[in-house]
Design a protein around this motif. Structure first.
Motif, PDB file in Angstrom:
ATOM      1  N   ALA A  79     -23.440  -1.912  -8.776  1.00  0.00           N
ATOM      2  CA  ALA A  79     -22.421  -1.884  -7.712  1.00  0.00           C
ATOM      3  C   ALA A  79     -21.171  -1.142  -8.171  1.00  0.00           C
ATOM      4  CB  ALA A  79     -22.077  -3.312  -7.291  1.00  0.00           C
ATOM      5  N   LEU A  80     -20.771  -1.354  -9.422  1.00  0.00           N
ATOM      6  CA  LEU A  80     -19.585  -0.666  -9.946  1.00  0.00           C
ATOM      7  C   LEU A  80     -19.806   0.840 -10.010  1.00  0.00           C
ATOM      8  CD1 LEU A  80     -18.594  -3.095 -12.853  1.00  0.00           C
ATOM      9  CD2 LEU A  80     -17.322  -2.684 -10.737  1.00  0.00           C
ATOM     10  N   LYS A 139     -21.907   2.629  -8.148  1.00  0.00           N
ATOM     11  CA  LYS A 139     -21.945   3.167  -6.776  1.00  0.00           C
ATOM     12  C   LYS A 139     -20.542   3.253  -6.184  1.00  0.00           C
ATOM     13  CE  LYS A 139     -26.655   1.774  -5.502  1.00  0.00           C
ATOM     14  NZ  LYS A 139     -27.478   0.948  -4.595  1.00  0.00           N
ATOM     15  N   ASP A 140     -19.731   2.231  -6.408  1.00  0.00           N
ATOM     16  CA  ASP A 140     -18.354   2.246  -5.888  1.00  0.00           C
ATOM     17  C   ASP A 140     -17.557   3.384  -6.518  1.00  0.00           C
ATOM     18  OD1 ASP A 140     -18.853   0.098  -4.273  1.00  0.00           O
ATOM     19  OD2 ASP A 140     -17.927  -1.388  -5.615  1.00  0.00           O
ATOM     20  N   TYR A 141     -17.763   3.564  -7.823  1.00  0.00           N
ATOM     21  CA  TYR A 141     -17.018   4.630  -8.508  1.00  0.00           C
ATOM     22  C   TYR A 141     -17.394   5.998  -7.943  1.00  0.00           C
ATOM     23  CZ  TYR A 141     -14.818   7.366 -12.148  1.00  0.00           C
ATOM     24  OH  TYR A 141     -14.021   8.261 -12.816  1.00  0.00           O
ATOM     25  N   LYS A 159     -18.592   6.688  -5.001  1.00  0.00           N
ATOM     26  CA  LYS A 159     -18.081   6.806  -3.639  1.00  0.00           C
ATOM     27  C   LYS A 159     -16.613   7.214  -3.637  1.00  0.00           C
ATOM     28  CE  LYS A 159     -17.593   4.258   0.707  1.00  0.00           C
ATOM     29  NZ  LYS A 159     -17.824   2.948   1.398  1.00  0.00           N
ATOM     30  N   ILE A 160     -15.842   6.583  -4.510  1.00  0.00           N
ATOM     31  CA  ILE A 160     -14.409   6.925  -4.596  1.00  0.00           C
ATOM     32  C   ILE A 160     -14.238   8.368  -5.065  1.00  0.00           C
ATOM     33  CG2 ILE A 160     -12.262   6.442  -5.834  1.00  0.00           C
ATOM     34  CD1 ILE A 160     -13.162   3.479  -5.904  1.00  0.00           C
ATOM     35  N   GLN A 183     -17.108   4.848 -15.630  1.00  0.00           N
ATOM     36  CA  GLN A 183     -18.013   3.701 -15.554  1.00  0.00           C
ATOM     37  C   GLN A 183     -19.222   3.963 -16.445  1.00  0.00           C
ATOM     38  OE1 GLN A 183     -17.533   0.758 -13.890  1.00  0.00           O
ATOM     39  NE2 GLN A 183     -19.378   0.129 -14.984  1.00  0.00           N
TER      40      GLN A 183
END
Length: 927
Positions: free
Chosen positions: A353-354, A356-358, A360-361, A380
């Motif tokens: 999840a971390l 994927k979030d990174y 995306k940002i 990450q």
């Protein structure tokens, strides 16, 4: 001449007279096509060119013509020195401003663009610019669009041959594949062959990260995005998005674009800007085996090949032993592979999840933003490791947005002990730093050892990225392409060009909330289904089939990449340009190209780099004879202006502001309607309607005349420096022309006052010295000092009250590049009085001075530089006298001996010694 003139004598040079004279001569020039340049001549060619202007609806302000007047001055001067001068002018008419105006008003962008062109032509015409009007065009003209599209087809049908280091027709590559059956070519279907050729073509379809601007509804090239990650036009946020687009393989020409700068007479600053943008760096690819923490191999998919290696690019392979971690770009295929690898274990859900979030940002940032934010050192861990090939150590692999997929391999090795950025990253994320390690003796020694071991390869990389060539706009050149139902592209043949724009119900691309990163383009052309969807029989035996056109258009840079070539042969319906004509004007050596190209330094990267790229392809394909388009480049400065704000910060009309009489450092604004006054505050910068400080050429023509305006702009300072506009100072240029006219025509009677006599020696010396100096200053593009020399010569005439015809005619000839209307009129008046005198000093005069020879000087009259020398007796000053600065020791002593006080002093005593220090001092020691 008279000293007691009425206040407004009939024959004084005024704005009204200037306008009458200027309109008269502009009509004569147009009727006689005075500035039309033949495409063949015994004279040497001189091609002078302004950077392609965009016809703004606001029209010109006085800052715009600075470069245009400068090129006009140079062109007129070169005609008089024996050159066949080509000075054309046209309009770069596609682009976003016209489309945005069409969206706002509902008018077709062509209508408003043509209106803007007409207004700009009027403003420039009143300036008296010596353009060859038979060669003018706009990029929106159908016959120009045809050849822009034809160039696209030439580039599409070409590839870059690495062995020959040049573009070649794609057919040669096809024949090579056919004869060798390389890539199993002969057994492939059309779609497979098309996909392979797409990897070689110089213009190709890419499916790669682009700069998507929801607020504008289009994608942008890297060069059109600001350092803040906003669109250059509109200042909207820009996001990274993967889209299917046309791209041009400019990267193939990276080294040639650097190497050929050597042959160009360009400002060093511009050369450096291009080199830095291309960004050459040498180093090595190094392969790292990928493993998990348990030493299991990690496999990821890249280019349809399975591999368990991560390739990095480094400029410092000698520091490999000090590497402690690795970083990949968010777009790197390893990121998704890592997610797939660790997702199998539910314990890694939070890490996945971390990651994927990174990612995306990171996708919400442009490449420029990511580099700007590199100091924040975010990242990450991907849960995998790279194996250092020299010592087997396991290096954790991170994803971080400061690494760009477009540079190198999109992956780096980090050596925190020797790189400040790597050190900061390691400290922030808690990664090991090895301070003491053994380096290789040299970079080359490291590369040699690594290559021998089989895990490295010497390589040169460039920062330059391929040119994104699609725009989701209406007002641009349509792509000369159709696609079949399998999305296979077919390029239109020359006979089917131009492909013109259809009407659409709405010119605006679909825009979105500026921060809507999830949005996707919808181009205006997609709204005309009858134009997009067609049925054709291509004559390939498959009969009539369904096709669709490209919904995108070319960027505005397309038309401005090659316009200088079309000026050479603008009415040729069969060729882009005749080879003979192109060779005559552009030359056929490495130092060929446009003789003088003038424009702003803001085009140092975008336009100039793109134009050089297109030109080199055309050179490789034998369309043009020179490898470079512009031999000499000159960047003019800017005319800036003062603006004034009140206590609230609101701008006030600059024309209504005067210095405070009580305190000249302060400024007072007077309201035109009420007469009320208030103190305002001065600021310095650009001109603009919003700043209420715009001054237009039209205002200058009306108040002073075009020639006065031309002289003022050229006299404000060196051409390459910026300078402030001051309307109050224009009157000085007007007075110069008034004083000169008084030396030719009596202000009261209108009688000619020129003296048809032989000038005295002093005047001849000054005239010939001025001719020599003025010629040098023109050659070096220093019109401000030309004007200073001419004013000095005219002041001498005023002082002596001897307006000799020879001096006046030569002065007018020297002045004519700067003030052509005035000079034409004054010489024509003298010609009416005495044609023989004009023919004597301007033998080629035939009703215009345009093709008269520039005056020549006689060296015997040249005034050498002098200084004041002194003669002393026993250290006491006895005499002063002027001597040449290069006087010899003997000559200086001889002149000093001839001074009366020295003769007397020596006769009264005994000369013991003479001390001579040329050129300033002679000291006689007398006892």
């Amino acid at each position: 001449m008279t000293d007691n003139n009425p206040e407004n004598p009939q024959f004084r040079y005024t704005a009204e007279m200037a306008n009458d004279i200027e309109l008269k001569w502009q009509k004569i020039w147009d009727e006689n096509k005075t500035f039309a340049a033949p495409n063949t001549s015994d004279k040497p060619p001189y091609y002078v060119l302004d950077m392609f202007p965009y016809p703004s609806g606001a029209g010109l302000h006085v800052g715009h013509p600075l470069g245009y007047i400068a090129t006009d001055v140079m062109g007129r001067f070169k005609r008089m020195t024996g050159f066949n001068v080509l000075h054309p002018f046209g309009f770069d008419a596609f682009g976003l401003p016209a489309e945005q105006y069409a969206v706002q008003t509902g008018q077709h962008p062509k209508k408003t663009t043509l209106e803007n062109i007409d207004n700009m032509k009027r403003q420039l015409g009143r300036m008296g610019l010596a353009h060859d009007k038979d060669r003018t065009f706009a990029t929106i003209d159908d016959d120009y669009v045809k050849w822009t599209q034809w160039i696209f087809t030439k580039i599409y049908n070409s590839y870059f041959d690495e062995e020959l280091n040049k573009a070649q027709p794609i057919q040669k590559l096809i024949e090579k594949f056919e004869s060798s059956n390389e890539l199993n070519w002969n057994n492939l279907n059309l779609k497979e062959r098309t996909d392979i050729l797409n990897e070689y073509r110089l213009v190709y379809i890419s499916n790669s990260p682009v700069n998507w601007c929801p607020g504008l509804g289009t994608v942008l090239a890297n060069e059109e995005v600001t350092a803040e990650g906003k669109s250059e036009r509109g200042n909207f946020p820009v996001f990274q998005k993967e889209l299917k687009q046309w791209s041009m393989r400019i990267t193939s020409y990276s080294q040639r674009l650097i190497d050929d700068l050597e042959f160009l007479d360009w400002p060093e600053k511009v050369k450096s800007m291009q080199e830095n943008w291309i960004g050459k760096s040498s180093g090595a690819y190094i392969d790292f085996d990928l493993v998990t923490k348990t030493d299991e191999s990690v496999t990821y998919i890249n280019d349809d090949e399975s591999t368990n290696e991560l390739r990095v690019f480094t400029t410092r392979p000698d520091t490999l032993r000090g590497a402690t971690f690795m970083v990949v770009a968010p777009e790197h295929p390893l990121v998704q592979s890592a997610i797939d690898q660790i997702s199998a274990d539910s314990k890694n859900a939070e890490t996945v999840a971390l990651i994927k979030d990174y990612v995306k940002i990171a996708s919400g940032k442009t490449a420029v933003e990511r580099q700007q934010d590199a100091g924040k050192k975010t990242g990450q861990f991907l849960g995998i490791y790279g194996t250092n090939p020299v010592n087997g150590s396991k290096l954790p692999v991170f994803v971080a947005d400061y690494v760009l997929m477009g540079y190198g391999t999109g992956a780096i090795m980090a050596v925190p002990a020797d790189d400040k950025r790597d050190e900061e990253f390691a400290e922030t994320l808690g990664v090991e730093i090895i301070r003491d390690y053994e380096k290789f003796d040299s970079i080359q020694a490291a590369i040699d050892e690594f290559e021998a071991a089989g895990y490295a390869k010497a390589v040169t990389n460039y920062r330059l990225r391929d040119w994104l060539f699609s725009r989701q706009r209406y007002w641009g050149e349509p792509f000369p392409v159709i696609y079949d139902e399998d999305e296979i592209p077919y390029i239109l043949e020359k006979k089917d060009l131009p492909l013109t724009l259809p009407d659409v119900p709405d010119y605006s691309p679909k825009t979105f909330a500026p921060d809507d990163a999830s949005s996707r383009p919808e181009a205006p052309l997609s709204r005309n289904a009858d134009w997009i969807n067609i049925e054709l029989d291509l004559g390939d035996g498959l009969g009539k089939r369904k096709f669709h056109r490209d919904e995108n258009t070319m960027p505005n840079w397309a038309g401005s990449c090659w316009y200088y070539l079309r000026y050479l042969d603008p009415h040729n319906a069969d060729e882009l340009v005749s080879k003979d004509i192109e060779k005559y004007w552009m030359g056929d050596t490495n130092q060929g190209g446009v003789g003088l190209y003038v424009g702003g330094v803001e085009h140092a990267v975008l336009h100039l780099l793109y134009a050089r790229f297109w030109h080199k392809i055309l050179f490789d394909l034998d369309v043009v004879s020179t490898p470079e388009p512009f031999h000499k480049l000159f960047n003019q400065g800017y005319i800036q202006a003062y603006a004034y704000t009140d206590s609230r910060g609101a701008y006030k009309e600059a024309a209504n502001v005067e210095p405070d009489k009580a305190d000249p450092k302060k400024f007072v604004y007077t309201d035109a309607a009420s007469g009320n006054t208030e103190t305002v505050y001065q600021e310095y910068g650009k001109m603009g309607k919003s700043l209420k400080n715009v001054v237009t050429p039209d205002e200058m023509y009306q108040a002073y005349g075009a020639d006065t305006f031309r002289i003022y702009e050229m006299s404000m300072g060196p051409l390459d420096l910026s300078r402030p506009w001051d309307t109050r100072s224009v009157v000085g240029s007007s007075r110069f022309l008034q004083r000169l006219m008084r030396n030719i025509v009596d202000e009261i009677s209108g009688d000619l006052v020129v003296l048809f006599e032989t000038p005295d020696d002093e005047t001849l010396k000054l005239m010939h010295t001025t001719i020599c100096e003025v010629q040098t200053e023109y050659e070096n593009m220093r019109p401000n000092t030309v004007i200073a020399r001419l004013i000095s010569l005219n002041n001498h005439i005023v002082k002596t009250d001897k307006p000799y015809a020879e001096v006046i005619i030569n002065l007018l000839l020297m002045l004519s590049p700067l003030a052509p209307h005035f000079s034409e009129e004054m010489i024509s008046l003298i010609y009416e009085k005495s044609a023989d005198q004009v023919k004597k000093f301007a033998p080629k005069y035939n009703g215009t001075i345009t093709y008269c020879d520039f005056p020549t000087y006689d060296e015997k009259y040249l005034v050498k530089e002098t200084i004041t020398a002194v003669a002393q007796v026993n250290g006491k000053l006895k005499a002063k006298f002027d001597v040449p600065a290069d006087i010899s020791k003997d000559d200086l002593e001889k002149i000093a001996n001839e001074q009366t006080p020295i003769i007397s002093a020596i006769e009264e005593g005994t000369l013991v010694k003479t001390i001579v220090i040329p050129p300033k001092l002679v000291n006689f020691v007398v006892r």
